[in-house]
Each structure stands twice: as structure tokens, then as C-alpha cells.
Write a protein that holds these residues in place. Sequence first.
Motif, PDB file in Angstrom:
ATOM      1  N   PHE A 146     -37.076  49.990  31.831  1.00 17.92           N
ATOM      2  CA  PHE A 146     -37.654  49.676  30.527  1.00 17.92           C
ATOM      3  C   PHE A 146     -36.598  49.407  29.456  1.00 17.92           C
ATOM      4  O   PHE A 146     -36.693  48.440  28.708  1.00 17.92           O
ATOM      5  N   VAL A 147     -35.598  50.246  29.367  1.00 11.93           N
ATOM      6  CA  VAL A 147     -34.614  50.123  28.288  1.00 11.93           C
ATOM      7  C   VAL A 147     -33.535  49.094  28.613  1.00 11.93           C
ATOM      8  O   VAL A 147     -33.267  48.194  27.829  1.00 11.93           O
ATOM      9  N   VAL A 148     -32.934  49.205  29.784  1.00 12.15           N
ATOM     10  CA  VAL A 148     -31.806  48.337  30.122  1.00 12.15           C
ATOM     11  C   VAL A 148     -32.282  46.942  30.542  1.00 12.15           C
ATOM     12  O   VAL A 148     -31.880  45.942  29.953  1.00 12.15           O
ATOM     13  N   GLU A 149     -33.146  46.870  31.555  1.00 12.58           N
ATOM     14  CA  GLU A 149     -33.563  45.553  32.073  1.00 12.58           C
ATOM     15  C   GLU A 149     -34.503  44.816  31.133  1.00 12.58           C
ATOM     16  O   GLU A 149     -34.364  43.621  30.911  1.00 12.58           O
ATOM     17  N   GLN A 150     -35.500  45.525  30.594  1.00 12.17           N
ATOM     18  CA  GLN A 150     -36.524  44.860  29.791  1.00 12.17           C
ATOM     19  C   GLN A 150     -36.272  44.946  28.289  1.00 12.17           C
ATOM     20  O   GLN A 150     -37.026  44.387  27.506  1.00 12.17           O
ATOM     21  N   ASN A 151     -35.215  45.657  27.899  1.00  6.91           N
ATOM     22  CA  ASN A 151     -34.854  45.803  26.485  1.00  6.91           C
ATOM     23  C   ASN A 151     -36.056  46.254  25.650  1.00  6.91           C
ATOM     24  O   ASN A 151     -36.310  45.753  24.561  1.00  6.91           O
ATOM     25  N   CYS A 152     -36.828  47.188  26.191  1.00  7.59           N
ATOM     26  CA  CYS A 152     -38.022  47.741  25.535  1.00  7.59           C
ATOM     27  C   CYS A 152     -37.605  48.980  24.757  1.00  7.59           C
ATOM     28  O   CYS A 152     -37.346  50.018  25.351  1.00  7.59           O
ATOM     29  N   VAL A 153     -37.561  48.867  23.469  1.00 11.57           N
ATOM     30  CA  VAL A 153     -37.149  50.008  22.654  1.00 11.57           C
ATOM     31  C   VAL A 153     -38.408  50.723  22.152  1.00 11.57           C
ATOM     32  O   VAL A 153     -39.130  50.215  21.301  1.00 11.57           O
ATOM     33  N   TYR A 154     -38.681  51.883  22.721  1.00  7.85           N
ATOM     34  CA  TYR A 154     -39.825  52.701  22.330  1.00  7.85           C
ATOM     35  C   TYR A 154     -39.547  54.125  22.809  1.00  7.85           C
ATOM     36  O   TYR A 154     -38.616  54.368  23.571  1.00  7.85           O
ATOM     37  N   HIS A 155     -40.349  55.068  22.368  1.00  5.62           N
ATOM     38  CA  HIS A 155     -40.180  56.457  22.776  1.00  5.62           C
ATOM     39  C   HIS A 155     -40.811  56.668  24.143  1.00  5.62           C
ATOM     40  O   HIS A 155     -42.019  56.860  24.258  1.00  5.62           O
ATOM     41  N   ASP A 156     -40.010  56.599  25.181  1.00  2.00           N
ATOM     42  CA  ASP A 156     -40.516  56.781  26.538  1.00  2.00           C
ATOM     43  C   ASP A 156     -41.038  58.196  26.728  1.00  2.00           C
ATOM     44  O   ASP A 156     -42.078  58.404  27.313  1.00  2.00           O
ATOM     45  N   MET A 157     -40.313  59.164  26.243  1.00  2.00           N
ATOM     46  CA  MET A 157     -40.736  60.555  26.369  1.00  2.00           C
ATOM     47  C   MET A 157     -41.658  60.871  25.197  1.00  2.00           C
ATOM     48  O   MET A 157     -41.235  61.300  24.144  1.00  2.00           O
ATOM     49  N   ASP A 158     -42.955  60.628  25.453  1.00  2.17           N
ATOM     50  CA  ASP A 158     -43.960  60.672  24.402  1.00  2.17           C
ATOM     51  C   ASP A 158     -44.823  61.929  24.414  1.00  2.17           C
ATOM     52  O   ASP A 158     -45.805  62.021  23.698  1.00  2.17           O
ATOM     53  N   GLY A 159     -44.481  62.881  25.254  1.00  2.00           N
ATOM     54  CA  GLY A 159     -45.255  64.113  25.327  1.00  2.00           C
ATOM     55  C   GLY A 159     -46.401  64.062  26.327  1.00  2.00           C
ATOM     56  O   GLY A 159     -47.056  65.072  26.557  1.00  2.00           O
ATOM     57  N   ASP A 160     -46.655  62.897  26.918  1.00  2.00           N
ATOM     58  CA  ASP A 160     -47.754  62.774  27.884  1.00  2.00           C
ATOM     59  C   ASP A 160     -47.329  63.141  29.311  1.00  2.00           C
ATOM     60  O   ASP A 160     -48.183  63.424  30.150  1.00  2.00           O
ATOM     61  N   ASP A 161     -46.043  63.134  29.585  1.00  2.42           N
ATOM     62  CA  ASP A 161     -45.578  63.454  30.942  1.00  2.42           C
ATOM     63  C   ASP A 161     -46.018  64.848  31.380  1.00  2.42           C
ATOM     64  O   ASP A 161     -46.364  65.061  32.538  1.00  2.42           O
ATOM     65  N   GLN A 162     -46.002  65.805  30.450  1.00  2.00           N
ATOM     66  CA  GLN A 162     -46.335  67.183  30.793  1.00  2.00           C
ATOM     67  C   GLN A 162     -47.782  67.345  31.245  1.00  2.00           C
ATOM     68  O   GLN A 162     -48.116  68.290  31.943  1.00  2.00           O
ATOM     69  N   LYS A 163     -48.667  66.430  30.841  1.00  2.00           N
ATOM     70  CA  LYS A 163     -50.087  66.523  31.176  1.00  2.00           C
ATOM     71  C   LYS A 163     -50.466  65.580  32.318  1.00  2.00           C
ATOM     72  O   LYS A 163     -51.619  65.566  32.748  1.00  2.00           O
ATOM     73  N   SER A 164     -49.534  64.788  32.795  1.00  2.00           N
ATOM     74  CA  SER A 164     -49.826  63.698  33.735  1.00  2.00           C
ATOM     75  C   SER A 164     -49.538  64.066  35.184  1.00  2.00           C
ATOM     76  O   SER A 164     -48.802  64.997  35.476  1.00  2.00           O
ATOM     77  N   ILE A 165     -50.127  63.266  36.071  1.00  2.00           N
ATOM     78  CA  ILE A 165     -49.794  63.299  37.495  1.00  2.00           C
ATOM     79  C   ILE A 165     -48.745  62.207  37.702  1.00  2.00           C
ATOM     80  O   ILE A 165     -48.916  61.080  37.241  1.00  2.00           O
TER      81      ILE A 165
END
Length: 93
Positions: free
Chosen positions: A31-50
Amino acid sequence: MNIEPILHKKTFQELTTDELYELLRVRSEVFVVEQNCVYHDMDGDDQKSIHLWLTIADKIVALARVCPAGTHMKEISIGRVITTERGKGLSGL
């Protein structure tokens, strides 16, 4: 070394430190290096996700997370879908 695809499925709490690091490293690489997508990847949803990821020869070749309803959206949502081996149909895990 196993060259057969292996599908992994874990909650955030089940992830080892090494697994979490590798999942976040791959997400950052794509996302960051290849696609140059600047956003907050660690958004707090990982802890609740599968977390789902596919490995071949111990290398992550695809990953995604499934967020329960009410986490990221009103409905169940799938996000952070990545394949590191493009053109091989792996993004469907």
C-alpha cells in the motif's frame, strides 16, 4: 519447505508477534511503497478482525482482514486485500 499453499486464519489475539509484524510489513510494502497510498493503515480495526493470509514456501502471497459488522462499516466488511503474486488468482484467498 512446503510449496503447497497454506491458508491461515487467526484473530488479532491469536497472532504471534512475528505473524503480526509480517502482515503489517507486507501491507506497508504494497500500500505505501508500491501504491503510494498515504493513509492510516493501523486504524484500530485489526484488533476486532479475522486475519486471513495465504503462504507458499513460508512467504505471504495474499492477505485480507474481515471486519465484523459495526467495526468499520454497518455490515461485515473485507479489507486490506493484497496479493504479492499478481496475475495468479490469489487475491481471492
